[in-house]
Design an enzyme around this catalytic site. Structure first.
Site, PDB file in Angstrom:
ATOM      1  N   LYS A  20      -2.789  -5.925   1.613  1.00 44.45           N
ATOM      2  CA  LYS A  20      -2.500  -6.716   2.757  1.00 44.45           C
ATOM      3  C   LYS A  20      -1.484  -6.282   3.831  1.00 44.45           C
ATOM      4  CE  LYS A  20      -1.180 -10.608   0.530  1.00 44.45           C
ATOM      5  NZ  LYS A  20      -1.119  -9.795  -0.703  1.00 44.45           N
ATOM      6  N   ARG A  73       0.807 -19.443   1.072  1.00 42.80           N
ATOM      7  CA  ARG A  73       0.598 -19.432  -0.607  1.00 42.80           C
ATOM      8  C   ARG A  73       0.298 -20.603  -1.436  1.00 42.80           C
ATOM      9  NH1 ARG A  73       3.601 -14.216  -0.601  1.00 42.80           N
ATOM     10  NH2 ARG A  73       3.153 -13.045  -2.230  1.00 42.80           N
ATOM     11  N   ARG A  99       4.005   1.127  -6.398  1.00 44.22           N
ATOM     12  CA  ARG A  99       4.259   0.992  -4.799  1.00 44.22           C
ATOM     13  C   ARG A  99       5.952   1.170  -4.701  1.00 44.22           C
ATOM     14  NH1 ARG A  99       3.261  -4.831  -2.050  1.00 44.22           N
ATOM     15  NH2 ARG A  99       4.416  -5.452  -3.830  1.00 44.22           N
ATOM     16  N   ARG A 105      10.336  -1.970  -5.796  1.00 44.45           N
ATOM     17  CA  ARG A 105      11.036  -3.456  -5.545  1.00 44.45           C
ATOM     18  C   ARG A 105      11.252  -3.885  -7.149  1.00 44.45           C
ATOM     19  NH1 ARG A 105       6.861  -6.234  -1.805  1.00 44.45           N
ATOM     20  NH2 ARG A 105       6.978  -7.724  -3.065  1.00 44.45           N
ATOM     21  N   ARG A 119       3.781 -12.512 -11.123  1.00 46.80           N
ATOM     22  CA  ARG A 119       3.280 -12.945  -9.948  1.00 46.80           C
ATOM     23  C   ARG A 119       1.644 -13.062  -9.996  1.00 46.80           C
ATOM     24  NH1 ARG A 119       5.228  -7.568  -7.520  1.00 46.80           N
ATOM     25  NH2 ARG A 119       4.514  -8.522  -5.466  1.00 46.80           N
TER      26      ARG A 119
END
Ligand code: ADP
Ligand code: ADP
Ligand code: ZN
Length: 207
Positions: A13, A88, A122, A155, A166
């Site tokens: 996204k 969310r 990532r 992260r 998550r």
């Protein structure tokens, strides 16, 4: 155009939001980026939410909605905006409908296996927040941001232990938004498992 990018963590996204922003010249509003900036600046909000983000849990609706409401009140949002990572929960979506109803919700569909691959590779710029992937979207120079020269890091919530939490949080709290916006006739699916160029072209067809 007022739009929401919906989809699990790691679907791409944020990566697409940067491209849509260039195309439509409307702001990209990522609640994750706003929270991470607050943490970096050690604000009151940042101190409250740091532990929540590290674990991969959701920040309470009240705090999140107030943050977004304030941001959308800025003059740069008057011609539209791209919401990335908000809403969310159904509660957040109901609030948004009251203060800023949207025209389009793009639902990024992708397998869990691919999402885990994307999240675990990532890398994020410490300085400007730009996103990369060690294999799929690498920077020109290892660990250095192409845009600002900042250092890249992993992260805390992209580590194995948080990733699974998550994804579970997404399934429980966020996935119900697919039928919420589907029922309103606002939802369009995009196959987010394709290459970045293919995802972008699928997104552009919807704009
Ligand atoms: P989200 O904002 O949905 O959490 P990101 O945009 O941060 O997702 O993308 C997650 C990871 O996958 C990042 O490392 C990013 O560089 C990479 N990525 C994004 N889009 C693609 C794609 N189409 N193919 C392969 N990797 C991608
Ligand atoms: P990703 O797309 O990879 O899941 P984000 O950058 O969107 O990551 O969000 C990072 C974290 O910030 C979330 O795991 C959550 O703790 C918090 N967060 C972001 N947006 C929201 C939101 N709308 N409601 C509650 N918490 C949020
Ligand atoms: Zn950078």
């Amino acid at each position: 155009m007022r739009m929401i990018l919906l989809g699990p963590p790691g679907a791409g996204k944020g990566t697409m939001a940067v491209k849509i922003k260039e195309e439509l010249k409307i702001p990209h509003i990522s609640t994750g980026d706003l929270f991470r900036a607050a943490i970096k600046n050690e604000t009151t909000l940042g101190k409250k939410v740091k532990g929540i983000l590290d674990q991969g849990d959701l920040v309470p609706d009240e705090l999140t909605v107030a943050l977004v409401k304030e941001r959308l009140g800025s003059s740069d949002c008057s011609d539209g905006f791209i919401l990335d990572g908000f809403p969310r929960t159904i509660g957040q979506a109901n609030s948004l409908t009251e203060f800023a109803p949207v025209d389009l919700v793009i639902n990024f569909t992708i397998s869990e296996k691919e999402v885990v691959r994307r999240l675990s590779g990532r890398r994020t710029c410490k300085n400007c927040g730009a996103g990369y992937h060690v294999l799929f979207i690498p920077p020109a120079k290892e660990n250095v941001c192409d845009k600002c020269g900042g250092e890249l890091y992993t992260r805390e919530d992209d580590k194995e232990s948080s990733i699974h939490n998550r994804l579970a949080v997404y399934e429980k709290s966020t996935e119900p938004l697919i039928s919420y916006y589907g029922d309103k006739g606002l939802l369009k699916d995009v196959d987010a498992g394709q290459s970045p160029a293919e995802v972008l072209s699928s997104v552009k067809e919807l704009l």
